[in-house]
Enzyme design. Sequence first.
Site, PDB file in Angstrom:
ATOM      1  N   ASN A  71      -3.550   8.952   3.941  1.00 47.34           N
ATOM      2  CA  ASN A  71      -2.212   8.435   4.229  1.00 47.34           C
ATOM      3  C   ASN A  71      -1.912   8.305   5.719  1.00 47.34           C
ATOM      4  O   ASN A  71      -0.844   7.807   6.091  1.00 47.34           O
ATOM      5  CB  ASN A  71      -1.151   9.336   3.594  1.00 47.34           C
ATOM      6  CG  ASN A  71      -1.085   9.182   2.086  1.00 47.34           C
ATOM      7  OD1 ASN A  71      -1.501   8.162   1.545  1.00 47.34           O
ATOM      8  ND2 ASN A  71      -0.577  10.194   1.402  1.00 47.34           N
ATOM      9  N   HIS A 116       0.539   4.200  -2.788  1.00 48.38           N
ATOM     10  CA  HIS A 116       0.226   5.582  -2.430  1.00 48.38           C
ATOM     11  C   HIS A 116       1.342   6.534  -2.848  1.00 48.38           C
ATOM     12  O   HIS A 116       1.078   7.712  -3.125  1.00 48.38           O
ATOM     13  CB  HIS A 116      -0.034   5.694  -0.922  1.00 48.38           C
ATOM     14  CG  HIS A 116      -1.417   5.284  -0.527  1.00 48.38           C
ATOM     15  ND1 HIS A 116      -2.252   6.074   0.229  1.00 48.38           N
ATOM     16  CD2 HIS A 116      -2.121   4.151  -0.804  1.00 48.38           C
ATOM     17  CE1 HIS A 116      -3.412   5.461   0.397  1.00 48.38           C
ATOM     18  NE2 HIS A 116      -3.342   4.282  -0.208  1.00 48.38           N
ATOM     19  N   HIS A 168      -5.190  -6.632  -1.712  1.00 50.43           N
ATOM     20  CA  HIS A 168      -6.108  -6.776  -0.581  1.00 50.43           C
ATOM     21  C   HIS A 168      -6.125  -8.192  -0.039  1.00 50.43           C
ATOM     22  O   HIS A 168      -6.669  -8.439   1.036  1.00 50.43           O
ATOM     23  CB  HIS A 168      -7.519  -6.379  -1.006  1.00 50.43           C
ATOM     24  CG  HIS A 168      -7.697  -4.906  -1.202  1.00 50.43           C
ATOM     25  ND1 HIS A 168      -8.830  -4.342  -1.758  1.00 50.43           N
ATOM     26  CD2 HIS A 168      -6.877  -3.864  -0.916  1.00 50.43           C
ATOM     27  CE1 HIS A 168      -8.700  -3.025  -1.811  1.00 50.43           C
ATOM     28  NE2 HIS A 168      -7.520  -2.711  -1.315  1.00 50.43           N
ATOM     29  N   ARG A 217       0.834  -1.212   0.000  1.00 52.17           N
ATOM     30  CA  ARG A 217       0.000   0.000   0.000  1.00 52.17           C
ATOM     31  C   ARG A 217       0.863   1.256   0.000  1.00 52.17           C
ATOM     32  O   ARG A 217       0.546   2.242  -0.670  1.00 52.17           O
ATOM     33  CB  ARG A 217      -0.916  -0.016   1.232  1.00 52.17           C
ATOM     34  CG  ARG A 217      -1.905   1.141   1.285  1.00 52.17           C
ATOM     35  CD  ARG A 217      -2.943   0.918   2.361  1.00 52.17           C
ATOM     36  NE  ARG A 217      -3.861   2.041   2.438  1.00 52.17           N
ATOM     37  CZ  ARG A 217      -4.012   2.818   3.500  1.00 52.17           C
ATOM     38  NH1 ARG A 217      -3.296   2.591   4.604  1.00 52.17           N
ATOM     39  NH2 ARG A 217      -4.861   3.828   3.485  1.00 52.17           N
TER      40      ARG A 217
END
Length: 326
Positions: free
Chosen positions: A94, A69, A192, A65
């Site tokens: 974030n 990001h 995920h 992740r």
Amino acid sequence: MRRTSSSLALALGLILVTLASHCYGQLSVGYYKGKCWDHNVEEIIFNVVKAKFAKDPTIVAGLIRLQFHDCIVRGCDASVLLDGPKTEKTANPNLSLRGFDVVDAAKIAVEKICPGVVSCADVLTIAARSSVFLAGGKWYYVETGRRDGLVSRQSEALANLPSEYMPVRDALHLFASRGLSKEDFVVLLGGHSVGSTHCDNFKHRLYNFHNTGKPDARMHTGMLYALKKICPKKGGSNSKVYFKHNPRNHYRIDNGFYKHLLVNQAILEIDANIASSPLTNSIVKNLAYSPDYFRNRFGPAMVNMGRIGVLTGNQGQIRRSCSRVG
């Protein structure tokens, strides 16, 4: 037996990286060969991640992740790692990011043997790949040679990071604008498979889906009942929920996530959307029905993501500390 096979695959990967010649622009596999004497930069970073993974396997989802990001905003330039007021780190999406400590530890380890050579953007990319492999994913060759950005803006993170509620068509447009395909988008959501989320990110699906006053009709009734117990309508619970429901499988990269989607057991709205949308449903089915398809595609999708907006050559800098410019 699995440990032996994994160790052999890792050893071969770290050796063969020095033989590969694939290049993308000014990025290349094995970019650091010969730049740090006889030290293997990727192996050093792998060992740092491995030590963290042994204590906390949730770091896999954190590092995947964190790279996403970073890359979606300004490109893969480590701008998400910078401290300071109004930086990307301070944007609300974030605030829950994890893995900064692992990237810092890996950077420190590399700096000790090879100061001022390896960028934080590359450390993050290699660390994410290391975590994928440790979680049972297929080893993939990372392209390196990135430099670190000088700018990090909260406003840009807020404007560019996709939400859990984004319609599929909008998400595909966002990914296409970053050079990623429809398949890349669906495959990357497979991150995920090792992740978790909190009630606040999906509670609307349980009680008031798009202001209907009712749950999302697509949600499996058994899961709906279970999630309502974890996330009550009143009481402010923001408990953690794993995307996969098998406790023995929380930290394994596999296609089980897509199998859950096809039986209406998606937790986030964006995940439910890719299963129900005619734009992406066929890809979800292929990934669910073929473990090898997901296993073989996740690495290449991560590589494609790692090419977004990279700085190379005389652009950017090589940070000595990942949290500050200079």
